[in-house]
Design an enzyme around this catalytic site. Structure first.
Site, PDB file in Angstrom:
ATOM      1  N   HIS A   1       4.043  86.102 -49.622  1.00  0.00           N
ATOM      2  CA  HIS A   1       3.740  86.677 -48.298  1.00  0.00           C
ATOM      3  C   HIS A   1       4.391  88.057 -48.109  1.00  0.00           C
ATOM      4  O   HIS A   1       3.928  88.856 -47.300  1.00  0.00           O
ATOM      5  CB  HIS A   1       4.265  85.775 -47.176  1.00  0.00           C
ATOM      6  CG  HIS A   1       3.372  84.616 -46.844  1.00  0.00           C
ATOM      7  ND1 HIS A   1       3.244  83.516 -47.653  1.00  0.00           N
ATOM      8  CD2 HIS A   1       2.561  84.393 -45.773  1.00  0.00           C
ATOM      9  CE1 HIS A   1       2.399  82.655 -47.102  1.00  0.00           C
ATOM     10  NE2 HIS A   1       1.979  83.164 -45.959  1.00  0.00           N
TER      11      HIS A   1
ATOM     12  N   CYS B   1       8.520  85.830 -52.506  1.00  0.00           N
ATOM     13  CA  CYS B   1       7.540  85.017 -51.781  1.00  0.00           C
ATOM     14  C   CYS B   1       6.293  85.874 -51.697  1.00  0.00           C
ATOM     15  O   CYS B   1       6.375  87.078 -51.403  1.00  0.00           O
ATOM     16  CB  CYS B   1       8.058  84.695 -50.379  1.00  0.00           C
ATOM     17  SG  CYS B   1       6.807  84.008 -49.281  1.00  0.00           S
TER      18      CYS B   1
ATOM     19  N   GLU C   1       2.051  85.904 -41.601  1.00  0.00           N
ATOM     20  CA  GLU C   1       0.849  85.219 -41.133  1.00  0.00           C
ATOM     21  C   GLU C   1       0.324  85.870 -39.850  1.00  0.00           C
ATOM     22  O   GLU C   1      -0.874  85.984 -39.639  1.00  0.00           O
ATOM     23  CB  GLU C   1       1.140  83.727 -40.869  1.00  0.00           C
ATOM     24  CG  GLU C   1       1.406  82.898 -42.110  1.00  0.00           C
ATOM     25  CD  GLU C   1       0.138  82.511 -42.870  1.00  0.00           C
ATOM     26  OE1 GLU C   1      -0.873  82.205 -42.239  1.00  0.00           O
ATOM     27  OE2 GLU C   1       0.197  82.516 -44.125  1.00  0.00           O
TER      28      GLU C   1
ATOM     29  N   CYS D   1       2.028  81.012 -55.038  1.00  0.00           N
ATOM     30  CA  CYS D   1       3.000  80.510 -54.070  1.00  0.00           C
ATOM     31  C   CYS D   1       4.234  80.101 -54.866  1.00  0.00           C
ATOM     32  O   CYS D   1       4.135  79.244 -55.760  1.00  0.00           O
ATOM     33  CB  CYS D   1       2.404  79.308 -53.332  1.00  0.00           C
ATOM     34  SG  CYS D   1       3.576  78.465 -52.254  1.00  0.00           S
TER      35      CYS D   1
ATOM     36  N   ASP E   1      -2.589  79.316 -52.254  1.00  0.00           N
ATOM     37  CA  ASP E   1      -1.292  79.460 -51.566  1.00  0.00           C
ATOM     38  C   ASP E   1      -1.282  78.495 -50.380  1.00  0.00           C
ATOM     39  O   ASP E   1      -2.312  77.909 -50.016  1.00  0.00           O
ATOM     40  CB  ASP E   1      -1.098  80.908 -51.082  1.00  0.00           C
ATOM     41  CG  ASP E   1       0.291  81.132 -50.459  1.00  0.00           C
ATOM     42  OD1 ASP E   1       1.248  80.428 -50.826  1.00  0.00           O
ATOM     43  OD2 ASP E   1       0.411  82.016 -49.581  1.00  0.00           O
TER      44      ASP E   1
ATOM     45  N   GLY F   1       7.606  75.316 -47.634  1.00  0.00           N
ATOM     46  CA  GLY F   1       9.063  75.268 -47.743  1.00  0.00           C
ATOM     47  C   GLY F   1       9.685  74.156 -46.913  1.00  0.00           C
ATOM     48  O   GLY F   1      10.778  73.693 -47.210  1.00  0.00           O
TER      49      GLY F   1
HETATM   50  N1  DGL Z   1       3.617  82.253 -50.138  1.00  0.00           N
HETATM   51  C1  DGL Z   1       4.504  81.107 -50.275  1.00  0.00           C
HETATM   52  C2  DGL Z   1       5.539  81.386 -51.359  1.00  0.00           C
HETATM   53  O1  DGL Z   1       5.373  82.328 -52.127  1.00  0.00           O
HETATM   54  C3  DGL Z   1       5.005  80.726 -48.918  1.00  0.00           C
HETATM   55  C4  DGL Z   1       5.969  79.598 -48.918  1.00  0.00           C
HETATM   56  C5  DGL Z   1       5.792  78.491 -47.913  1.00  0.00           C
HETATM   57  O2  DGL Z   1       4.691  78.110 -47.572  1.00  0.00           O
HETATM   58  O3  DGL Z   1       6.853  77.988 -47.533  1.00  0.00           O
HETATM   59  O4  DGL Z   1       6.489  80.658 -51.544  1.00  0.00           O
END
Ligand code: DGL
Length: 277
Positions: A189, A187, A155, A77, A13, A46
């Site tokens: 996270h 997502c 985070e 991710c 990720d 992103g």
């Molecule tokens: N965990 C990532 C996802 O599922 C985070 C996205 C990112 O880093 O913008 O998209």
């Protein structure tokens, strides 16, 4: 093949979100060992150009596999999965599993045909999400929220920073007003924020993420390659769930305790990777 006595899975990720997926893999396959790789030096993905995401994913995962051979790779991710999967599959010999927002199961579960999709601003804008909605949820009223704060708040949890509940409440106001009964956590996270999300949207009945589906897919793939996924006879002390957690940037403060809290005690944690060597 990993060549190790237990099957080994690399989970990738941009940050700590993939730990929500790693926890599902560990629950389903307690005998498997994991290598956790986070490109936190480039977090959040992103806000990166697509070319940067492709280049970094391919370089970091290939490098990690050289050092820690694995039997499967999970791109945990959504952002990286939508952008980099074909590129990764072209260069990596073991199966690569990606993640997509769980729109299909959410559309099957909702009782009032009102769904919320929570994702990053980048994922919310992607045409492939439009396609998922068109294909599976055309009978539903679908509200989308792509808020930049949520990944940062997730985070922060590793550092012991509490989620700013009032800000979260206002970020989710449109879903509250739309009276959605089902929310897609688009997502990786976001499952880490589930307690706060539930507090914000107490009327929601179904929270749907992709972790279990990915874990089932990994189990199936390992079985196809003939790798034993039988927990019998494994010694926990010999086989911690996460053999190594690798961060491309600094090691996040409090990460070992946070991972232990998810049942993902790492044997070793490495930062500033791959370094100069
Ligand atoms: N965990 C990532 C996802 O599922 C985070 C996205 C990112 O880093 O913008 O998209």
């Amino acid at each position: 093949m990993s060549g190790s006595s237990v099957p080994r899975v690399l989970v990738f990720d941009s940050g700590i979100g993939g730990l929500s997926v790693a926890a599902c893999v560990h629950e389903r396959l307690p005998a498997a060992a994991m290598v956790y790789l986070a490109d936190n030096d480039a977090f959040p993905y992103g806000s990166q150009p697509e070319s940067v995401v492709i280049e970094r994913c391919c370089a970091l995962i290939a490098r990690a596999l050289e050092q820690y051979p694995c039997d499967a790779v999970v791109v945990a991710c959504n952002t990286a999965s939508t952008i980099a999967l074909p590129h990764l599959r072209a260069i990596i010999k073991v199966p690569v599993v990606g993640v997509v927002p769980a729109v299909k199961p959410a559309a099957a579960q909702t009782l009032n045909q009102r769904i919320g999709i929570l994702a990053t601003p980048a994922t919310v804008r992607r045409p492939y999400l439009d396609e998922l909605v068109r294909e599976f949820a055309s009978h539903c009223l679908v509200g989308r929220v792509g808020h930049p704060g949520l990944v940062q708040w997730a985070e922060g949890l590793a550092r012991g920073v509490a989620v700013p509940q009032a800000e979260l409440d206002s970020a989710l106001a449109s879903l509250r007003e739309a009276k959605v009964d089902t929310v897609v956590l688009g997502c990786t996270h976001y499952p880490l924020l589930l307690d706060s999300l539930k507090q914000s949207l107490p009327e929601v009945r179904f929270w749907v993420d992709s972790g279990d589906a990915i874990a089932r897919r990994v189990e199936w793939l390992l079985a196809q390659t003939g790798r034993s996924v039988d927990a019998q006879g494994q010694d926990d002390a010999m086989c911690p769930p996460v053999a190594v957690a690798i961060f491309s940037g600094e090691i996040p403060e409090g990460i070992t305790e946070f991972m232990a809290g998810l049942g993902l005690q790492p044997k070793e944690v490495t930062g500033s990777w791959p370094g100069d060597s």
